[in-house]
Design an enzyme around this catalytic site. Structure first.
Site, mmCIF file in Angstrom:
data_model
loop_
_atom_site.group_PDB
_atom_site.id
_atom_site.type_symbol
_atom_site.label_atom_id
_atom_site.label_comp_id
_atom_site.label_asym_id
_atom_site.label_seq_id
_atom_site.Cartn_x
_atom_site.Cartn_y
_atom_site.Cartn_z
ATOM 1 N N SER A 15 0.816 -1.216 0.000
ATOM 2 C CA SER A 15 0.000 0.000 0.000
ATOM 3 C C SER A 15 0.851 1.268 0.000
ATOM 4 O O SER A 15 0.588 2.196 -0.784
ATOM 5 C CB SER A 15 -0.946 -0.003 1.204
ATOM 6 O OG SER A 15 -0.232 -0.120 2.423
ATOM 7 N N TYR A 16 1.885 1.323 0.845
ATOM 8 C CA TYR A 16 2.687 2.538 0.942
ATOM 9 C C TYR A 16 3.589 2.717 -0.272
ATOM 10 O O TYR A 16 3.719 3.823 -0.804
ATOM 11 C CB TYR A 16 3.500 2.518 2.233
ATOM 12 C CG TYR A 16 4.119 3.844 2.605
ATOM 13 C CD1 TYR A 16 3.518 5.045 2.262
ATOM 14 C CD2 TYR A 16 5.310 3.892 3.319
ATOM 15 C CE1 TYR A 16 4.089 6.262 2.614
ATOM 16 C CE2 TYR A 16 5.885 5.098 3.684
ATOM 17 C CZ TYR A 16 5.270 6.281 3.326
ATOM 18 O OH TYR A 16 5.840 7.483 3.675
ATOM 19 N N HIS A 36 7.653 -8.281 -5.566
ATOM 20 C CA HIS A 36 8.291 -9.602 -5.607
ATOM 21 C C HIS A 36 7.391 -10.687 -6.186
ATOM 22 O O HIS A 36 7.880 -11.744 -6.598
ATOM 23 C CB HIS A 36 8.742 -10.009 -4.198
ATOM 24 C CG HIS A 36 7.599 -10.286 -3.260
ATOM 25 N ND1 HIS A 36 7.054 -11.537 -3.124
ATOM 26 C CD2 HIS A 36 6.896 -9.473 -2.435
ATOM 27 C CE1 HIS A 36 6.061 -11.485 -2.247
ATOM 28 N NE2 HIS A 36 5.938 -10.248 -1.821
ATOM 29 N N ALA A 143 -1.161 5.665 3.700
ATOM 30 C CA ALA A 143 -1.092 5.420 2.260
ATOM 31 C C ALA A 143 -2.340 5.901 1.524
ATOM 32 O O ALA A 143 -2.241 6.497 0.441
ATOM 33 C CB ALA A 143 -0.857 3.933 1.998
ATOM 34 N N LYS A 195 7.811 5.370 17.233
ATOM 35 C CA LYS A 195 6.385 5.727 17.203
ATOM 36 C C LYS A 195 5.516 4.497 16.986
ATOM 37 O O LYS A 195 4.368 4.441 17.460
ATOM 38 C CB LYS A 195 6.118 6.801 16.144
ATOM 39 C CG LYS A 195 6.348 6.378 14.698
ATOM 40 C CD LYS A 195 5.107 5.817 14.024
ATOM 41 C CE LYS A 195 5.423 5.279 12.646
ATOM 42 N NZ LYS A 195 4.227 4.670 12.003
ATOM 43 N N ASP A 248 4.513 12.021 13.243
ATOM 44 C CA ASP A 248 4.187 10.613 12.998
ATOM 45 C C ASP A 248 3.612 9.955 14.248
ATOM 46 O O ASP A 248 2.715 9.104 14.172
ATOM 47 C CB ASP A 248 5.452 9.880 12.543
ATOM 48 C CG ASP A 248 5.148 8.750 11.570
ATOM 49 O OD1 ASP A 248 3.961 8.498 11.289
ATOM 50 O OD2 ASP A 248 6.101 8.122 11.074
ATOM 51 N N SER A 258 -4.091 3.355 11.493
ATOM 52 C CA SER A 258 -2.826 2.783 11.960
ATOM 53 C C SER A 258 -3.015 1.332 12.383
ATOM 54 O O SER A 258 -3.786 1.032 13.302
ATOM 55 C CB SER A 258 -2.286 3.598 13.143
ATOM 56 O OG SER A 258 -1.267 2.887 13.821
ATOM 57 N N ARG A 259 -2.296 0.425 11.729
ATOM 58 C CA ARG A 259 -2.364 -0.985 12.113
ATOM 59 C C ARG A 259 -1.822 -1.194 13.522
ATOM 60 O O ARG A 259 -2.320 -2.044 14.267
ATOM 61 C CB ARG A 259 -1.583 -1.839 11.106
ATOM 62 C CG ARG A 259 -2.192 -1.860 9.723
ATOM 63 C CD ARG A 259 -1.622 -2.967 8.873
ATOM 64 N NE ARG A 259 -0.229 -2.790 8.519
ATOM 65 C CZ ARG A 259 0.210 -2.179 7.430
ATOM 66 N NH1 ARG A 259 -0.653 -1.652 6.581
ATOM 67 N NH2 ARG A 259 1.491 -2.094 7.170
ATOM 68 N N GLU A 285 4.228 -3.517 12.045
ATOM 69 C CA GLU A 285 5.650 -3.232 12.239
ATOM 70 C C GLU A 285 6.012 -3.073 13.715
ATOM 71 O O GLU A 285 7.089 -3.451 14.153
ATOM 72 C CB GLU A 285 6.044 -1.964 11.477
ATOM 73 C CG GLU A 285 6.166 -2.137 9.972
ATOM 74 C CD GLU A 285 7.484 -2.760 9.550
ATOM 75 O OE1 GLU A 285 8.241 -3.239 10.423
ATOM 76 O OE2 GLU A 285 7.751 -2.778 8.338
#
Length: 339
Positions: A15-16, A36, A143, A195, A248, A258-259, A285
């Site tokens: 997405s990003y 990939h 994104a 963050k 951020d 935000s995941r 992440e």
């Protein structure tokens, strides 16, 4: 497009990466986007949009899809890597023998090296050598909003002044995308990793039901931890008041796009770590970043109590409410002390 005249090759078609490629192409640049998975790239080419992540944003005509890595890397000297931090080193080793002699590398990956907690600049130098110019972009960027052309601002730092100027010119768009050059290469990288951790904590707090006061306190003390670690690594404290720090941090701690925040909310509501990861369905992440940031803090002797309690929840099975109560029960102290 000729084989070697693209303004940028973007490595990573999530997405990003897709959103950044769209932004560059919308600025009038020839852009190559590599992923990939050849099937995924073929689907993107057929649909001329990223249906899975950005279904309402068609690709500009100057955005070119490529599944062959060698062809993608031959197309431009400027390489933008947008992959999860835990595969960053593997991707660099993969692209090194295929890069042009005049190549320059910038990454939008936020995090530290898996297991070691090293800054990505150290990973890049080890993989690519000392001669290639390096840069990083970081800041409050979802994104979907970036791809939609909504106003966004980021920080850009580089080891090479000319590269920084060139990147700012490529990315900056007066209508929607502001790019601020920052001389603090370490700080811009570090902010994006820390963050992610604090956003999980903010999500936990909201999931428990602690309210806006608690969330704001956690963000503020999280910024203190970020600045404290940055100072130990030689970063400029002012960086953490900019886009790659406070900007951020606020974004990812307060918005459910935000995941990391959503992951934390699920934990605060009583879901276990694996169940929350499965429900998110994409890379969180902050899960790995928590372990990496904690390792970095221990290495430099920096106290980061919020990070420590989040680690205890993620890796040691501690209950989120219990972790919050541990933080609230810490000894009384001065607000601006170093501990």
């Amino acid at each position: 497009m000729n084989q070697s005249n693209a303004s940028m090759t973007v490595i990573g078609a999530g997405s990003y990466g897709t959103a950044l490629a769209i932004t560059l192409a919308r600025n009038g640049h020839q852009v190559v986007l590599w992923g990939h998975d050849p099937k995924h790239i073929a689907t993107l080419e057929h649909d001329r949009c990223n249906v899975a992540f950005l279904p309402d944003v068609p690709f500009p005509d100057t955005l070119h899809l490529e599944s062959d890595l060698a062809t993608a890397l031959a197309a431009s000297r400027n390489i933008l890597v947008v992959v999860p931090s835990h595969v960053f080193s593997d991707v660099l080793r993969q692209i090194k023998p295929l890069m042009r002699p005049d190549a320059r590398l910038v990454w939008a990956t936020k995090g530290l090296e898996a297991e070691t907690g090293r800054l990505l600049q150290d990973v890049a130098r080890e993989a690519l050598g000392d001669q290639i110019p390096l840069a990083v972009i970081s800041g409050p960027t979802f994104a979907k909003e970036l791809a939609a052309g909504l106003p966004t601002a980021i920080s850009l730092a580089s080891t090479d002044e000319t590269f920084a100027d060139d990147l700012q010119q490529l990315l900056h768009c007066g209508k929607s995308f502001r790019v601020y050059i920052n001389a603090d290469f370490i700080g811009v990288q570090l902010g994006g990793a820390v963050k992610n951790v604090i956003a999980i904590g903010a999500g936990m707090s909201d999931g428990i039901g602690f309210g806006a006061n608690a969330r704001t306190a956690l963000i503020t003390r999280g910024l203190t931890e970020m600045s404290r670690l940055g100072a130990a690594l030689g970063a400029d404290p002012a960086t953490f008041m900019g886009m790659a720090g406070l900007g951020d941090l606020v974004l990812t701690c307060t918005d459910n796009q935000s995941r990391n925040r959503r992951f934390g909310m699920m934990l605060g509501q009583g879901m276990d770590v694996k169940g929350a990861q499965d429900k998110i369905g994409q890379v969180v992440e902050g899960y790995r970043n928590t372990k990496e940031v904690r390792e970095l803090a221990h290495r430099f002797g920096v106290e980061m109590p919020i990070t420590e309690e989040i680690y205890q929840v993620l890796y040691c099975g501690k209950n989120a409410r219990e972790a919050a109560l541990t933080l609230l029960g810490r000894a009384r102290k001065e607000e601006l002390s170093r501990h």
